[in-house]
Design a protein around this motif. Structure first.
Motif, mmCIF file in Angstrom:
data_model
loop_
_atom_site.group_PDB
_atom_site.id
_atom_site.type_symbol
_atom_site.label_atom_id
_atom_site.label_comp_id
_atom_site.label_asym_id
_atom_site.label_seq_id
_atom_site.Cartn_x
_atom_site.Cartn_y
_atom_site.Cartn_z
ATOM 1 N N ILE A 1 0.859 -1.448 0.130
ATOM 2 C CA ILE A 1 -0.016 -0.009 0.060
ATOM 3 C C ILE A 1 0.886 1.206 -0.037
ATOM 4 N N PHE A 2 2.061 1.264 0.232
ATOM 5 C CA PHE A 2 2.909 2.455 0.425
ATOM 6 C C PHE A 2 3.368 2.842 -0.801
ATOM 7 N N THR A 3 3.380 3.997 -1.163
ATOM 8 C CA THR A 3 3.914 4.622 -2.548
ATOM 9 C C THR A 3 5.364 4.498 -2.360
ATOM 10 N N ARG B 1 0.741 3.689 10.920
ATOM 11 C CA ARG B 1 -0.491 4.646 11.262
ATOM 12 C C ARG B 1 -1.350 4.962 10.181
ATOM 13 N N MET B 2 -0.301 5.160 9.064
ATOM 14 C CA MET B 2 -0.886 5.567 7.672
ATOM 15 C C MET B 2 -1.779 4.222 7.246
ATOM 16 N N ASP B 3 -1.201 3.256 7.364
ATOM 17 C CA ASP B 3 -1.780 1.990 7.043
ATOM 18 C C ASP B 3 -3.038 1.772 7.852
ATOM 19 N N LYS B 4 -3.109 2.128 9.114
ATOM 20 C CA LYS B 4 -4.191 1.915 9.908
ATOM 21 C C LYS B 4 -5.435 3.032 9.540
ATOM 22 N N TYR B 5 -4.771 4.212 9.158
ATOM 23 C CA TYR B 5 -6.040 5.190 8.632
ATOM 24 C C TYR B 5 -6.513 4.765 7.394
ATOM 25 N N LYS C 1 -7.107 1.889 6.422
ATOM 26 C CA LYS C 1 -8.204 0.570 6.658
ATOM 27 C C LYS C 1 -9.354 1.112 7.190
ATOM 28 N N ILE C 2 -9.115 2.252 8.472
ATOM 29 C CA ILE C 2 -10.184 2.934 8.834
ATOM 30 C C ILE C 2 -11.209 3.640 7.875
ATOM 31 N N LYS C 3 -10.317 4.414 6.998
ATOM 32 C CA LYS C 3 -11.085 4.839 5.842
ATOM 33 C C LYS C 3 -11.809 4.062 5.170
#
Length: 147
Positions: free
Chosen positions: A68-70, A89-93, A95-97
């Motif tokens: 998922i990371f650019t 934290r970016m990954d979790k954000y 997923k939440i979205k």
């Protein structure tokens, strides 16, 4: 799921460097990477050592999707501008979205997301956090319509 080998490479570590950081035998690292030893069946001491060395929990390591990371995010990690915790934290954000009913509405989602207390972020699952964001939105909507 991020495999140990992928995560190690993502962190720009050699097997030898990871072994040194964890205090584990390099052969044990190799067996973990090849799947000869299940990462879920390692000792608590080794699990903690891997967590410390990689900057994430074993659970995070098992659920993290490195794809998922650019390239920019990966470069920022290499340059030291971000650490793995930031990427988690970016990954979790994300997923939440994805789980939130308002996740496709970027501004609306963020306006509700920002009300989540920092102390809850690491304690709750993405599903629980998405429900919290949606509840904030529902409360705001009810209040707005009651005027």
């Amino acid at each position: 799921m991020a495999e140990l080998k992928d995560l190690r490479k993502f962190m720009n570590l050699t097997q030898k460097e990871l072994a040194e950081k964890t205090g584990m035998n390099i052969r044990q690292i190799q067996k973990l990477e090849k799947g000869e030893i299940d990462v879920n069946n390692i000792t608590a001491k080794n699990a903690q050592a891997l967590s410390s060395a990689l900057g994430c929990s074993v659970e995070e390591m098992l659920t993290l999707d490195l794809n998922i990371f650019t390239e920019d995010a990966k470069q920022s990690l290499k340059d030291g501008e971000l650490d793995l915790r930031d990427l988690l934290r970016m990954d979790k954000y994300q997923k939440i979205k994805k789980l939130s009913k308002i996740g496709s509405f970027e501004n609306t989602f963020y306006e509700n997301y920002k009300w989540i207390p920092e102390s809850l972020f690491d304690k709750l699952t993405p599903d629980e956090l998405a429900n919290l964001v949606d509840s904030f939105y529902d409360c705001y909507s009810v209040g707005k319509n009651a005027r």
